[in-house]
Design an enzyme around this catalytic site. Structure first.
Site, PDB file in Angstrom:
ATOM      1  N   ASP A 163      57.577  -6.077  19.713  1.00  0.00           N
ATOM      2  CA  ASP A 163      57.131  -5.655  18.378  1.00  0.00           C
ATOM      3  C   ASP A 163      56.977  -4.141  18.259  1.00  0.00           C
ATOM      4  OD1 ASP A 163      55.054  -6.008  20.239  1.00  0.00           O
ATOM      5  OD2 ASP A 163      53.547  -6.232  18.687  1.00  0.00           O
ATOM      6  N   GLU A 197      52.544  -7.951  20.839  1.00  0.00           N
ATOM      7  CA  GLU A 197      51.674  -7.305  21.824  1.00  0.00           C
ATOM      8  C   GLU A 197      50.665  -6.389  21.144  1.00  0.00           C
ATOM      9  OE1 GLU A 197      49.938  -4.242  24.078  1.00  0.00           O
ATOM     10  OE2 GLU A 197      51.642  -3.773  22.792  1.00  0.00           O
ATOM     11  N   GLU A 198      51.093  -5.710  20.102  1.00  0.00           N
ATOM     12  CA  GLU A 198      50.194  -4.788  19.427  1.00  0.00           C
ATOM     13  C   GLU A 198      49.032  -5.565  18.795  1.00  0.00           C
ATOM     14  OE1 GLU A 198      50.408  -1.754  19.888  1.00  0.00           O
ATOM     15  OE2 GLU A 198      52.481  -1.503  20.557  1.00  0.00           O
ATOM     16  N   HIS A 243      52.458   5.818  20.202  1.00  0.00           N
ATOM     17  CA  HIS A 243      51.703   5.591  18.973  1.00  0.00           C
ATOM     18  C   HIS A 243      51.631   6.851  18.114  1.00  0.00           C
ATOM     19  CE1 HIS A 243      49.675   1.525  19.908  1.00  0.00           C
ATOM     20  NE2 HIS A 243      50.657   1.716  20.767  1.00  0.00           N
TER      21      HIS A 243
END
Length: 435
Positions: free
Chosen positions: A101, A159-160, A405
């Site tokens: 993702d 996962e996020e 990020h």
């Protein structure tokens, strides 16, 4: 002397076989590289958020079929893909995990392969993770006769992190719950994560250290933190801004609460215990001349020790209760424990690091200190021994120096070669030793 080194010294034929395999693998990786770059850029251009990985999972499954892998399950934990490659020789199973993702970040780079999905980008390198895993699958499919067992590929969605108020399981935890680690059950699981900025072991300064393309990093035992989310709502009483005494100012109470929560680390816990409490969201108020009735806070807590983590929750509740009662306000807090800390299996680390040094060169394998990030690979590593290592992607000359990020994050694509070579060596050396 390390367990893996002792094993190879005891059986020199295996050492010679590993050297021969490394050479064959390196030749194939060079041949595969243009296609792998094409795959990575395709995924990067079409990022998908957590639990929306429809296109990515189809790409993965289609590619695995092209490689001649037939044992494939799709729709696992939403859009996950689980595939098993059977080697040319009998042996145990080992797993490789790759998360798929992307993040809700607008990409600012102008690369030709930049995101075509507005407001979404692969700012954490999951496009490279998927590409490396597909590269390992292709490499081992090409050299199936050298694989002494089977390799389970776990292409993971979501996962996020989800919001603190999300009630269900997701990502790795849901994959485990749905049986992804069974039939066959792997004897170990490996995962990698792209990383540009690191803190090598033995360094204490604030200088920026880059993990460059061609390098990998690792930590024995603890790799990263327990990663939690919380949502706090402060309830006050609305009044006109000219008469604050007739209301209860939720903004003022929230401000005091934020400052007190920050002091847990500096004044209420042992300085030797790592802790991060960060407020990342604050929403409140309707108009500049109205005393706010409600303020919402959102944040994260990072710790290593599970018992210490529970104590922090108690301290947060005590602080919020005391401050709100003192001002005639009330509060609610929803605290969600999300990812447990990743604990790398020490024996697996000791057995695998020599493989990294053999294929990459000793100077390119760097021990790091644990970070405070969070990652749900930990759920796989709670089932079987796990080793989660870092794939260097930095290149100062090319401008690949930004942390994950962030909207400028990108990877030196030469790192794909390193990821495939390191992961394939880890997998095959494990199967050699376990057979």
């Amino acid at each position: 002397m390390k367990l893996h080194t002792l094993f190879l010294l005891a059986f020199p034929a295996l050492a010679l076989a590993a050297d021969s395999r490394d050479a064959a693998f390196q030749k194939s990786i060079e041949e595969m590289f243009p296609k792998l770059v094409e795959i990575r850029r395709d995924i990067h251009m079409h990022p998908e958020l957590s639990n929306e990985e429809v296109r990515t999972s189809k790409l993965v499954a289609d590619r695995l079929r092209e490689l001649g892998i037939t044992d494939i399950k799709t729709g696992v934990a939403g859009h996950g893909v689980v595939a098993v490659l059977k080697g040319g020789q009998d042996g145990p199973c080992v797993a490789v995990r790759a998360d798929m993702d992307a993040l809700p970040i607008k990409e600012l780079r102008s690369a030709p392969y930049r995101s075509r999905n507005p407001g979404v980008m692969h700012a954490c390198g999951h496009d490279v993770h998927v590409t490396c895993a597909l590269g390992v699958a292709e490499l081992l499919a090409r050299h199936r006769d050298l694989v002494k067992g089977s390799v389970k590929f776990l292409f993971q969605p979501a996962e996020e992190a989800m919001p603190a108020t999300f009630k269900g399981d997701w990502g790795a935890k849901l994959m485990v719950a749905e049986g992804a680690m069974e039939n066959p059950k792997p004897a170990a699981v490996f995962g990698l994560h792209t990383t540009a900025i690191v803190q090598p072991a033995g360094t204490t300064d604030d200088e920026t250290h880059y993990l460059k393309a061609g390098q990998v990093g690792y930590t024995p035992l603890i790799d990263n933190a327990n990663s939690d989310r919380f949502a706090i709502t402060i309830h006050g009483k609305m009044a006109h801004g000219s008469a604050p005494h007739k209301g209860v100012d939720a903004i003022a109470v929230a401000a005091e609460a934020i400052m007190a929560l920050q002091m847990i680390k500096s004044r209420q816990t042992n300085a030797r215990q790592p802790l991060v409490i960060s407020i990342g969201v604050i929403n409140g108020g309707q108009r500049e001349n109205i005393i706010a009735e409600k303020v919402e806070l959102g944040g994260t807590v990072r710790t290593y020790d599970a018992k210490f983590r529970d104590g922090i929750i108690v301290q947060m509740e005590r602080i919020l209760k005391g401050i709100t009662e003192a001002h005639g306000a009330t509060y609610t807090m929803e605290y969600r424990k999300t990812y447990p800390s990743i604990i790398n299996d020490q024996k697996l680390v000791d057995a695998t690091v020599p493989a990294f040094k053999r294929v990459l060169g000793e100077k390119n394998v760097i021990q790091l200190i644990p970070g405070m990030g969070g990652e749900d690979f930990s759920y796989f590593a709670q089932v079987v021994p796990g080793f989660y290592f870092r794939l260097g992607v930095a290149n100062e000359e090319k401008g690949f120096t930004y942390g994950g990020h962030t909207p400028m994050y990108d990877c030196d694509e030469d790192s794909i070669k390193t990821g495939v070579a390191a992961m394939a060596a880890a997998v095959c050396d494990f199967l050699d030793a376990a057979k």
